[in-house]
Design a protein around this motif. Structure first.
Motif, mmCIF file in Angstrom:
data_model
loop_
_atom_site.group_PDB
_atom_site.id
_atom_site.type_symbol
_atom_site.label_atom_id
_atom_site.label_comp_id
_atom_site.label_asym_id
_atom_site.label_seq_id
_atom_site.Cartn_x
_atom_site.Cartn_y
_atom_site.Cartn_z
ATOM 1 N N THR A 21 36.114 -1.148 39.912
ATOM 2 C CA THR A 21 37.232 -0.732 39.058
ATOM 3 C C THR A 21 37.578 0.737 39.218
ATOM 4 O O THR A 21 38.763 1.115 39.219
ATOM 5 N N ALA A 22 36.570 1.593 39.379
ATOM 6 C CA ALA A 22 36.808 3.038 39.409
ATOM 7 C C ALA A 22 37.259 3.556 40.771
ATOM 8 O O ALA A 22 37.596 4.737 40.902
ATOM 9 N N THR A 23 37.294 2.709 41.784
ATOM 10 C CA THR A 23 37.641 3.185 43.124
ATOM 11 C C THR A 23 39.116 3.554 43.195
ATOM 12 O O THR A 23 39.987 2.799 42.761
ATOM 13 N N GLY A 24 39.404 4.735 43.736
ATOM 14 C CA GLY A 24 40.790 5.164 43.891
ATOM 15 C C GLY A 24 41.488 4.371 44.983
ATOM 16 O O GLY A 24 40.890 4.068 46.011
ATOM 17 N N LEU A 25 42.763 4.045 44.747
ATOM 18 C CA LEU A 25 43.540 3.276 45.718
ATOM 19 C C LEU A 25 44.897 3.933 45.912
ATOM 20 O O LEU A 25 45.607 4.219 44.938
ATOM 21 N N VAL A 26 45.275 4.156 47.160
ATOM 22 C CA VAL A 26 46.571 4.721 47.508
ATOM 23 C C VAL A 26 47.310 3.717 48.381
ATOM 24 O O VAL A 26 46.898 3.464 49.520
ATOM 25 N N PRO A 27 48.392 3.106 47.882
ATOM 26 C CA PRO A 27 49.207 2.259 48.758
ATOM 27 C C PRO A 27 50.014 3.129 49.705
ATOM 28 O O PRO A 27 50.469 4.214 49.329
ATOM 29 N N ALA A 28 50.192 2.682 50.935
ATOM 30 C CA ALA A 28 50.858 3.510 51.938
ATOM 31 C C ALA A 28 51.798 2.667 52.785
ATOM 32 O O ALA A 28 51.472 1.542 53.163
ATOM 33 N N LEU A 29 52.969 3.239 53.079
ATOM 34 C CA LEU A 29 53.980 2.596 53.912
ATOM 35 C C LEU A 29 54.007 3.303 55.256
ATOM 36 O O LEU A 29 54.223 4.509 55.314
ATOM 37 N N VAL A 30 53.794 2.553 56.322
ATOM 38 C CA VAL A 30 53.648 3.138 57.656
ATOM 39 C C VAL A 30 54.938 2.956 58.441
ATOM 40 O O VAL A 30 55.414 1.832 58.609
ATOM 41 N N MET A 31 55.497 4.066 58.909
ATOM 42 C CA MET A 31 56.681 4.031 59.768
ATOM 43 C C MET A 31 56.280 4.540 61.145
ATOM 44 O O MET A 31 56.605 5.661 61.550
ATOM 45 N N ILE A 32 55.508 3.737 61.831
ATOM 46 C CA ILE A 32 55.026 4.057 63.177
ATOM 47 C C ILE A 32 55.216 2.813 64.033
ATOM 48 O O ILE A 32 54.642 1.750 63.726
ATOM 49 N N ALA A 33 56.021 2.913 65.063
ATOM 50 C CA ALA A 33 56.237 1.785 65.970
ATOM 51 C C ALA A 33 55.271 1.914 67.132
ATOM 52 O O ALA A 33 55.404 2.805 67.974
ATOM 53 N N GLY B 10 58.189 7.140 65.943
ATOM 54 C CA GLY B 10 57.831 7.205 64.523
ATOM 55 C C GLY B 10 56.476 7.837 64.304
ATOM 56 O O GLY B 10 55.582 7.770 65.155
ATOM 57 N N GLY B 11 56.319 8.460 63.133
ATOM 58 C CA GLY B 11 55.044 9.082 62.803
ATOM 59 C C GLY B 11 54.997 9.512 61.356
ATOM 60 O O GLY B 11 54.526 10.610 61.042
ATOM 61 N N THR B 12 55.455 8.624 60.437
ATOM 62 C CA THR B 12 55.529 8.974 59.021
ATOM 63 C C THR B 12 54.816 7.937 58.177
ATOM 64 O O THR B 12 54.909 6.741 58.439
ATOM 65 N N ILE B 13 54.115 8.405 57.163
ATOM 66 C CA ILE B 13 53.484 7.542 56.169
ATOM 67 C C ILE B 13 53.988 7.996 54.798
ATOM 68 O O ILE B 13 54.023 9.204 54.513
ATOM 69 N N THR B 14 54.380 7.055 53.957
ATOM 70 C CA THR B 14 54.864 7.364 52.611
ATOM 71 C C THR B 14 53.875 6.838 51.586
ATOM 72 O O THR B 14 53.440 5.680 51.665
ATOM 73 N N VAL B 15 53.536 7.692 50.605
ATOM 74 C CA VAL B 15 52.586 7.329 49.550
ATOM 75 C C VAL B 15 53.159 7.758 48.196
ATOM 76 O O VAL B 15 54.104 8.549 48.132
ATOM 77 N N PRO B 16 52.612 7.239 47.105
ATOM 78 C CA PRO B 16 53.093 7.666 45.784
ATOM 79 C C PRO B 16 52.821 9.143 45.540
ATOM 80 O O PRO B 16 51.844 9.706 46.048
ATOM 81 N N ASP B 17 53.687 9.754 44.737
ATOM 82 C CA ASP B 17 53.522 11.158 44.358
ATOM 83 C C ASP B 17 52.527 11.246 43.209
ATOM 84 O O ASP B 17 52.878 11.462 42.055
ATOM 85 N N THR B 18 51.268 11.026 43.540
ATOM 86 C CA THR B 18 50.166 11.089 42.585
ATOM 87 C C THR B 18 49.140 12.087 43.105
ATOM 88 O O THR B 18 49.252 12.593 44.223
ATOM 89 N N HIS B 19 48.131 12.337 42.293
ATOM 90 C CA HIS B 19 47.076 13.258 42.737
ATOM 91 C C HIS B 19 46.403 12.731 43.999
ATOM 92 O O HIS B 19 46.203 13.478 44.974
ATOM 93 N N ALA B 20 46.080 11.420 44.010
ATOM 94 C CA ALA B 20 45.425 10.848 45.187
ATOM 95 C C ALA B 20 46.365 10.846 46.385
ATOM 96 O O ALA B 20 45.939 11.093 47.520
#
Length: 297
Positions: A116-128, A142-152
């Motif tokens: 439960t306590a493990t941090g999780l960051v969802p990520a969107l990969v824009m790399i072909a 391509g060479g971009t990854i998008t993640v939520p604007d959170t501390h993690a």
């Protein structure tokens, strides 16, 4: 004062995993790649150059060591088996997991598989990138990854600082995930069903089908709360038109290699969420049936 380098475990030695491992290595971290099979070498090919990576690859879970970061890069349908194989050995109370996978349900897919306590960051990969042979990756663009604007998410952006992958943060990750799904939801299934590369989308009838599929996807996304407009569909076609005719998609590469495709996480997600929100998706439903048929053993 300790000078221990950050320990980064990359699960999956496919195109995204190899690219992510190289980026973490370039950022100065201690990187280990975890895979089902050890490739004969690790090579990233781009612009007629070949970069050989000196990154250890471990295939036996008994040899795994806890990591500060886990970059999960397997296909989404392999999440459960990858977690079962590696998480017990790699996770400690301070580990953060980054899910570099397709789909709009990263949390639902991964949280039941972690403490439960493990941090999780969802990520969107824009790399072909395309796997030409085990361990040999062709980076097309391509060479971009998008993640939520959170501390993690911000910490992850810093983790890959100094590499050739850019990590962007967004306050509306839900909409960003649906924009990525738009990009996947026409090109991936059409190339997988036809076993043709991106040039197939220049056929007028195929292009018309792609537009109709994306109209359905947009309607479902809006029903879930994503802020999608017709501009997002136009942007998707702009991306398609910017690709070379011989570029491919991840689902096409899997189909050509005889592997299971991600149709349930892409087209399947559209159909399931369409049903949940009472949005009709007849074309995506028909394409999903074809993809299931093509994947039938």
């Amino acid at each position: 004062m300790s000078t221990r380098r950050t320990r980064v475990a990359v699960i999956g030695a496919g195109a995204v995993g190899t690219m992510a491992a190289a980026a973490a290595h370039d950022a100065g971290h201690h990187v280990v790649l975890y895979a089902r099979r050890r490739p004969p070498r690790l090579v990233i090919e781009r612009d007629d150059t070949h970069r050989h990576l000196d990154i250890p690859v471990i295939v036996d879970p008994a040899d795994a060591q806890p990591a500060d970061w886990i970059l999960l890069t397997t296909k989404a349908q392999d999440t459960r088996s990858a977690a079962k194989a590696w998480f017990d050995r790699l996770l400690d109370p301070h580990t953060t997991v980054v899910a570099l996978q397709n789909g709009v349900d990263h949390h639902e897919r991964l949280q039941p598989l972690m403490p439960t306590a493990t941090g999780l960051v969802p990520a969107l990969v824009m790399i072909a990138a395309e796997v030409l042979a085990p361990g040999h990756v062709l980076h097309r663009f391509g060479g971009t990854i998008t993640v939520p604007d959170t501390h993690a998410g911000t910490r992850f952006a810093r983790l890959l600082g100094g590499s050739d992958i850019t990590v962007e943060t967004t306050a509306d990750f839900h909409t960003a995930a649906w924009r990525k799904l738009l990009i996947n939801a026409a090109a991936n299934p059409i190339t997988a069903v036809t076993t043709q590369r991106m040039g197939v989308l220049q056929n007028p009838s195929v292009r018309h089908l792609a537009r109709a599929l994306l109209d359905e996807v947009r309607a479902v996304g809006v029903a879930t709360g994503a802020h999608l407009t017709d501009n997002d569909i136009r942007h998707t076609f702009h991306l398609y038109d910017g690709m070379a005719p011989d570029d491919g998609t991840s689902m096409l590469y899997d189909r050509l290699a005889g592997r299971t495709t991600e149709h349930e996480l892409i087209t399947g997600a559209v159909v399931r969420l369409g049903d949940t929100h009472h949005v009709p998706v007849p074309l995506n439903r028909a394409v999903l049936a074809l993809l299931r048929g093509a994947d039938h053993k």
